[in-house]
Design a protein around this motif. Structure first.
Motif, short mmCIF file in Angstrom:
data_model
loop_
_atom_site.label_atom_id
_atom_site.label_comp_id
_atom_site.label_asym_id
_atom_site.label_seq_id
_atom_site.Cartn_x
_atom_site.Cartn_y
_atom_site.Cartn_z
N PHE A 87 0.86 -1.17 0.00
CA PHE A 87 0.00 0.00 0.00
C PHE A 87 0.90 1.24 0.00
O PHE A 87 2.12 1.11 0.08
CB PHE A 87 -0.92 -0.03 1.22
CG PHE A 87 -1.92 -1.15 1.19
CD1 PHE A 87 -3.10 -1.03 0.48
CD2 PHE A 87 -1.66 -2.33 1.86
CE1 PHE A 87 -4.02 -2.07 0.45
CE2 PHE A 87 -2.56 -3.38 1.83
CZ PHE A 87 -3.75 -3.23 1.12
N PRO A 88 0.33 2.44 -0.07
CA PRO A 88 1.18 3.64 -0.12
C PRO A 88 2.22 3.73 1.00
O PRO A 88 3.34 4.16 0.76
CB PRO A 88 0.16 4.79 -0.05
CG PRO A 88 -1.05 4.23 -0.72
CD PRO A 88 -1.09 2.78 -0.31
N THR A 89 1.85 3.32 2.22
CA THR A 89 2.82 3.40 3.32
C THR A 89 2.98 2.09 4.06
O THR A 89 3.69 2.03 5.06
CB THR A 89 2.42 4.49 4.34
OG1 THR A 89 1.19 4.11 4.97
CG2 THR A 89 2.26 5.84 3.67
N ALA A 90 2.34 1.02 3.60
CA ALA A 90 2.35 -0.23 4.36
C ALA A 90 2.50 -1.43 3.43
O ALA A 90 2.18 -1.36 2.24
CB ALA A 90 1.08 -0.36 5.19
N ARG A 91 2.98 -2.53 4.00
CA ARG A 91 3.06 -3.82 3.30
C ARG A 91 2.24 -4.83 4.09
O ARG A 91 2.33 -4.88 5.32
CB ARG A 91 4.50 -4.28 3.15
CG ARG A 91 4.66 -5.66 2.53
CD ARG A 91 6.10 -5.96 2.15
NE ARG A 91 6.53 -5.19 0.97
CZ ARG A 91 7.71 -5.33 0.37
NH1 ARG A 91 8.58 -6.22 0.84
NH2 ARG A 91 8.01 -4.59 -0.67
N THR A 92 1.49 -5.67 3.38
CA THR A 92 0.62 -6.65 4.02
C THR A 92 0.85 -8.02 3.42
O THR A 92 1.02 -8.15 2.19
CB THR A 92 -0.86 -6.26 3.82
OG1 THR A 92 -1.12 -5.01 4.45
CG2 THR A 92 -1.79 -7.32 4.44
N VAL A 93 0.83 -9.06 4.27
CA VAL A 93 0.90 -10.42 3.79
C VAL A 93 -0.19 -11.24 4.48
O VAL A 93 -0.46 -11.06 5.67
CB VAL A 93 2.29 -11.05 4.05
CG1 VAL A 93 2.60 -11.12 5.54
CG2 VAL A 93 2.38 -12.46 3.44
N VAL A 94 -0.88 -12.10 3.71
CA VAL A 94 -1.90 -13.00 4.23
C VAL A 94 -1.40 -14.42 3.97
O VAL A 94 -1.12 -14.78 2.83
CB VAL A 94 -3.27 -12.78 3.55
CG1 VAL A 94 -4.30 -13.77 4.07
CG2 VAL A 94 -3.74 -11.35 3.74
N VAL A 95 -1.28 -15.20 5.03
CA VAL A 95 -0.70 -16.54 4.96
C VAL A 95 -1.68 -17.56 5.52
O VAL A 95 -2.29 -17.33 6.57
CB VAL A 95 0.63 -16.61 5.74
CG1 VAL A 95 1.21 -18.03 5.70
CG2 VAL A 95 1.63 -15.60 5.18
N ALA A 96 -1.82 -18.69 4.83
CA ALA A 96 -2.63 -19.81 5.33
C ALA A 96 -1.68 -20.91 5.79
O ALA A 96 -0.89 -21.44 5.01
CB ALA A 96 -3.55 -20.34 4.25
N TYR A 97 -1.72 -21.24 7.08
CA TYR A 97 -1.07 -22.44 7.58
C TYR A 97 -2.03 -23.61 7.40
O TYR A 97 -3.24 -23.46 7.60
CB TYR A 97 -0.74 -22.29 9.07
CG TYR A 97 0.43 -21.39 9.38
CD1 TYR A 97 1.72 -21.81 9.12
CD2 TYR A 97 0.24 -20.14 9.95
CE1 TYR A 97 2.80 -21.00 9.41
CE2 TYR A 97 1.31 -19.32 10.24
CZ TYR A 97 2.60 -19.75 9.96
OH TYR A 97 3.67 -18.94 10.26
N HIS A 98 -1.51 -24.79 7.05
CA HIS A 98 -2.43 -25.90 6.88
C HIS A 98 -1.71 -27.24 7.03
O HIS A 98 -0.49 -27.35 6.87
CB HIS A 98 -3.11 -25.83 5.50
CG HIS A 98 -2.19 -26.01 4.34
ND1 HIS A 98 -1.93 -27.25 3.77
CD2 HIS A 98 -1.44 -25.12 3.62
CE1 HIS A 98 -1.09 -27.11 2.76
NE2 HIS A 98 -0.77 -25.83 2.65
N SER A 99 -2.51 -28.24 7.35
CA SER A 99 -2.09 -29.63 7.33
C SER A 99 -2.88 -30.30 6.22
O SER A 99 -3.37 -29.62 5.30
CB SER A 99 -2.35 -30.29 8.68
OG SER A 99 -3.75 -30.34 8.93
N GLU A 100 -3.07 -31.61 6.28
CA GLU A 100 -3.87 -32.30 5.28
C GLU A 100 -5.37 -32.11 5.49
O GLU A 100 -6.17 -32.40 4.61
CB GLU A 100 -3.55 -33.80 5.29
CG GLU A 100 -2.20 -34.14 4.70
CD GLU A 100 -2.12 -33.75 3.23
OE1 GLU A 100 -3.08 -34.06 2.49
OE2 GLU A 100 -1.13 -33.14 2.83
N SER A 101 -5.77 -31.62 6.67
CA SER A 101 -7.20 -31.54 6.96
C SER A 101 -7.63 -30.24 7.63
O SER A 101 -8.82 -29.98 7.74
CB SER A 101 -7.62 -32.70 7.86
OG SER A 101 -6.92 -32.65 9.09
#
Length: 503
Positions: free
Chosen positions: A138-152
């Motif tokens: 973004f103009p002044t920020a950085r964002t990350v969206v992460v999904a942790y997962h196993s097999e289920s």
């Protein structure tokens, strides 16, 4: 505080305002010969504005529940994330990384490596895989969206920092953890650091789905309701709006099937209104002042919900909303605190700006409100006891769609713990009090009837989702006015529009 004092307070409040000259002014008139009428000529003065803002540590809300089990998920939540029971959720997790930095493979690979090795962000160590779903500057920020997962199972983490932040900075940045991963993932955040800030509403669909956005709409003819103007999202299978709350609706279509349609704002159930009231009040006028707040907050609720739905600007354009009916509403609010008489009955205000068009009913003394989006069986899980206790003084809000300038019918909201739900009671308001009302189904069978009590309005019992016609009848049984009850048969809704969640 007696009911007589309350009536006197309402009367003093009405004396200081300018009458509303639109066609609904007649709805505010009360027959002087009836002792239990409160007279309101119109509503003017201060307008309420609503803000629903996701703060640091706020939860991610997905509007679509998981679908039936497909062999990869398990029943029930646990501390190790949430069960994944939909193939479309796995498609979302396996989709390419979105955002204006999603094509930076070196950055995405490093984020994946660092977040997978970092157990601080996981609900537990049983979710070994990390997938970067979204990364954006973004103009002044950085964002990350992460999904942790196993097999289920899966769990969502969002982290933010300054624009251009390193992977390590993001790993220790501000944000949320252990959110639910939905097939259509909705993230609404407003976060601020020492030298950065970001506000955004994000919708991620599985790769290959088509996302469309409607931030404007028109009021259709009586039988058509709200007509949306849809445009493809610039991202194709995702959309990003740098506002919280973001106005309008979005929808996602996958393989020709409409899977999701709902407002961009995912925090509709909580409404915070403000109103201009007298700085001081005496005990004798305190309740009347609160009644004034109820009217102003109702108008403010209408303005903001209409803006969020894309059917009206917040304050500057379009017909001005006005109170169409005001009075006490003796009914059981679902919490045992209702009343069948005037004593203890809460005030209520019915608001609209044009007919045909959206209408809103706000019941209660509180400026804060809970919006009823569905009946008890279709609503989401109840809030915690703590949350329910904190909302005991909040008003209840419901919405509908009126197709007649002479007769309005809107659902009465009820309290259900920490939420509001739509009831089987209809508030019916017409131009005259010298009538009777009758509700009939599509076959012409009468479902309910009654006279305009209390305060010039009638309360009729009609099951939620019924296709019904409400008529105002004179003493000879002739129809003076009629309206069709416009509402979906089931599920969440606002202003007569049905939400879709079919994953």
């Amino acid at each position: 505080m007696s009911v007589d004092e309350l009536r006197a307070g309402f009367a003093r409040l009405a004396e200081s305002v300018v009458p509303d000259e639109d066609p609904y002014a007649l709805l505010l008139r009360r027959h002087g010969r009836r002792r239990r009428r409160i007279r309101f000529a119109g509503i003017g003065g201060g307008l309420a504005t609503l803000l629903t803002t996701a703060l640091l540590g706020s939860a991610v809300v997905g509007l679509s529940p998981a679908g039936p089990g497909d062999g990869r998920g398990s029943a029930g939540p646990s501390e190790n994330g949430y069960p994944v029971a939909s193939d479309l959720t796995w498609r979302l997790i396996e989709s390419p990384t979105r955002g204006n930095l999603g094509d930076d493979r070196a950055l995405v690979d490093e984020l994946t490596r660092v977040f997978a090795a970092d157990r601080v962000h996981q609900a537990a160590a049983a979710l070994p895989e990390a997938k970067v779903l979204f990364v954006h500057d973004f103009p002044t920020a950085r964002t990350v969206v992460v999904a942790y997962h196993s097999e289920s199972r899966a769990s969502l983490v969002i982290r933010m920092g300054r624009r251009g932040a390193s992977v390590q900075e993001l790993a220790t940045g501000a944000g949320i953890m252990n959110g639910r991963v939905e097939p259509f993932l909705v993230v609404s955040e407003a976060l601020q650091g020492d030298d950065w800030s970001a506000r955004f509403t994000l919708g991620l669909a599985p790769a290959g789905c088509a996302v469309e956005v409607s931030d404007t709409a028109t009021i259709g003819p009586a039988d058509d309701g709200i007509q949306r103007n849809w445009r493809p999202a610039p991202g194709g299978d995702y959309t990003l709006d740098e506002r919280v709350p973001a106005p309008g609706y979005w929808q996602a279509t996958c393989a020709g099937t409409l899977r999701h349609r709902a407002p961009l704002d995912n925090q509709l159930d909580e409404i915070t209104g403000s109103a201009v009231v007298a700085a001081t009040s005496t005990p004798a006028t305190e309740r009347a002042t609160i009644g004034g707040v109820t009217v102003s907050a109702g108008i403010g609720s209408y303005r903001e919900l209409a803006r969020r739905a894309g059917v009206g600007d917040s304050l500057t354009s379009g017909p001005a909303p006005a109170a169409r009916w005001v009075g006490l509403l003796p009914y059981d609010d679902g919490a045992g605190s209702g009343s069948t008489g005037d004593e203890g009955a809460p005030p209520a205000v019915l608001v609209s700006s044009s007919v045909p068009g959206p209408v809103l009913l706000q019941v209660g003394w509180g400026v804060k409100g809970m919006l009823a989006l569905a009946g008890r069986d279709d609503s989401g899980p109840d809030d915690s006891a703590t949350s329910a206790a904190s909302r005991e003084e909040w008003s209840l809000v419901s919405t509908g769609y009126a197709d007649s300038a002479d007769l309005i019918a809107v659902r009465v909201p009820l309290r259900d713990g920490g939420r509001a739900v739509l009831s089987d009671r209809l508030l019916v308001v017409g131009r005259s009090t010298d009538v009777s009302y009758s509700a009939t189904d599509e076959a012409g069978k009468e479902l309910a009837s009654g006279r305009p009590e209390p305060y010039g309005a009638a309360l009729l019992t009609v099951p939620l989702g019924t296709r019904a016609t409400v008529r105002a009848l004179d003493a000879e049984g002739r129809t003076l006015a009629s309206t069709t009850l416009t509402e979906p048969e089931a599920g969440r809704q606002m202003f007569g529009e049905a939400f879709v969640s079919d994953w």
